[in-house]
Design a protein around this motif. Structure first.
Motif, PDB file in Angstrom:
ATOM      1  N   MET A 227       0.857  -1.277   0.006  1.00  0.00           N
ATOM      2  CA  MET A 227      -0.143   0.080  -0.018  1.00  0.00           C
ATOM      3  C   MET A 227       0.903   1.369  -0.007  1.00  0.00           C
ATOM      4  SD  MET A 227      -3.234   1.010  -0.092  1.00  0.00           S
ATOM      5  CE  MET A 227      -3.965   2.282   0.246  1.00  0.00           C
ATOM      6  N   ILE A 228       1.995   1.246   0.689  1.00  0.00           N
ATOM      7  CA  ILE A 228       2.776   2.376   0.952  1.00  0.00           C
ATOM      8  C   ILE A 228       3.618   2.600  -0.446  1.00  0.00           C
ATOM      9  CG2 ILE A 228       4.985   3.363   1.973  1.00  0.00           C
ATOM     10  CD1 ILE A 228       4.085   2.014   4.595  1.00  0.00           C
TER      11      ILE A 228
ATOM     12  N   THR B  61       1.170   4.130  -2.959  1.00  0.00           N
ATOM     13  CA  THR B  61       0.922   5.662  -2.528  1.00  0.00           C
ATOM     14  C   THR B  61       2.276   6.659  -3.149  1.00  0.00           C
ATOM     15  OG1 THR B  61      -0.260   5.209  -0.652  1.00  0.00           O
ATOM     16  CG2 THR B  61       0.632   7.319  -0.873  1.00  0.00           C
ATOM     17  N   ILE B  62       3.471   5.845  -2.901  1.00  0.00           N
ATOM     18  CA  ILE B  62       4.765   6.599  -3.399  1.00  0.00           C
ATOM     19  C   ILE B  62       4.432   6.711  -4.841  1.00  0.00           C
ATOM     20  CG2 ILE B  62       7.025   6.688  -3.403  1.00  0.00           C
ATOM     21  CD1 ILE B  62       7.018   5.519  -0.454  1.00  0.00           C
TER      22      ILE B  62
ATOM     23  N   GLY C  70       1.914   6.753  -6.927  1.00  0.00           N
ATOM     24  CA  GLY C  70       0.947   7.575  -7.358  1.00  0.00           C
ATOM     25  C   GLY C  70       1.212   9.017  -6.846  1.00  0.00           C
ATOM     26  N   MET C  71       1.929   9.460  -5.908  1.00  0.00           N
ATOM     27  CA  MET C  71       2.450  10.695  -5.613  1.00  0.00           C
ATOM     28  C   MET C  71       3.556  11.150  -6.734  1.00  0.00           C
ATOM     29  SD  MET C  71       2.369  11.041  -1.574  1.00  0.00           S
ATOM     30  CE  MET C  71       3.619  10.140  -1.518  1.00  0.00           C
TER      31      MET C  71
END
Length: 97
Positions: A1-2, A5-6, A8-9
């Protein structure tokens, strides 16, 4: 998940940076607009540097101004930027001795 997120950012950050590069090479700007856009980096640099010049020694802002003036004079001779920086540093150093 992390990791998602990275990634995606990173994508969200990169897209607005890459799109103008691809669009601007296809658009022809008017000369006055092009000159204005080319002047923005110098204006931003001035806005970032000038407060630092004034606060080299807060009680004596003229020392910073003389250092900035020295750097400007050296830059007018089209020397490498390192000479302007070293000249300003030496000026401030000699005035504070």
């Amino acid at each position: 998940m992390i990791m998602a997120t990275i990634i995606g950012m990173a994508i969200v950050t990169m897209v607005p940076r890459f799109i103008p590069a691809f669009i601007m090479e296809k658009i022809s700007l008017r000369p006055w607009l092009n000159r204005w856009l080319n002047a923005i980096p110098f204006a931003a640099l001035g806005a970032l540097v000038f407060p630092g010049i004034m606060t080299v020694i807060p009680e004596q802002p003229w020392i910073g101004l003389l250092g900035g003036l020295t750097a400007t004079i050296i830059a007018l001779f089209n020397l490498n930027v390192i000479f302007a920086v070293v000249g300003a540093i030496l000026t401030v150093f000699l005035l504070t001795m």
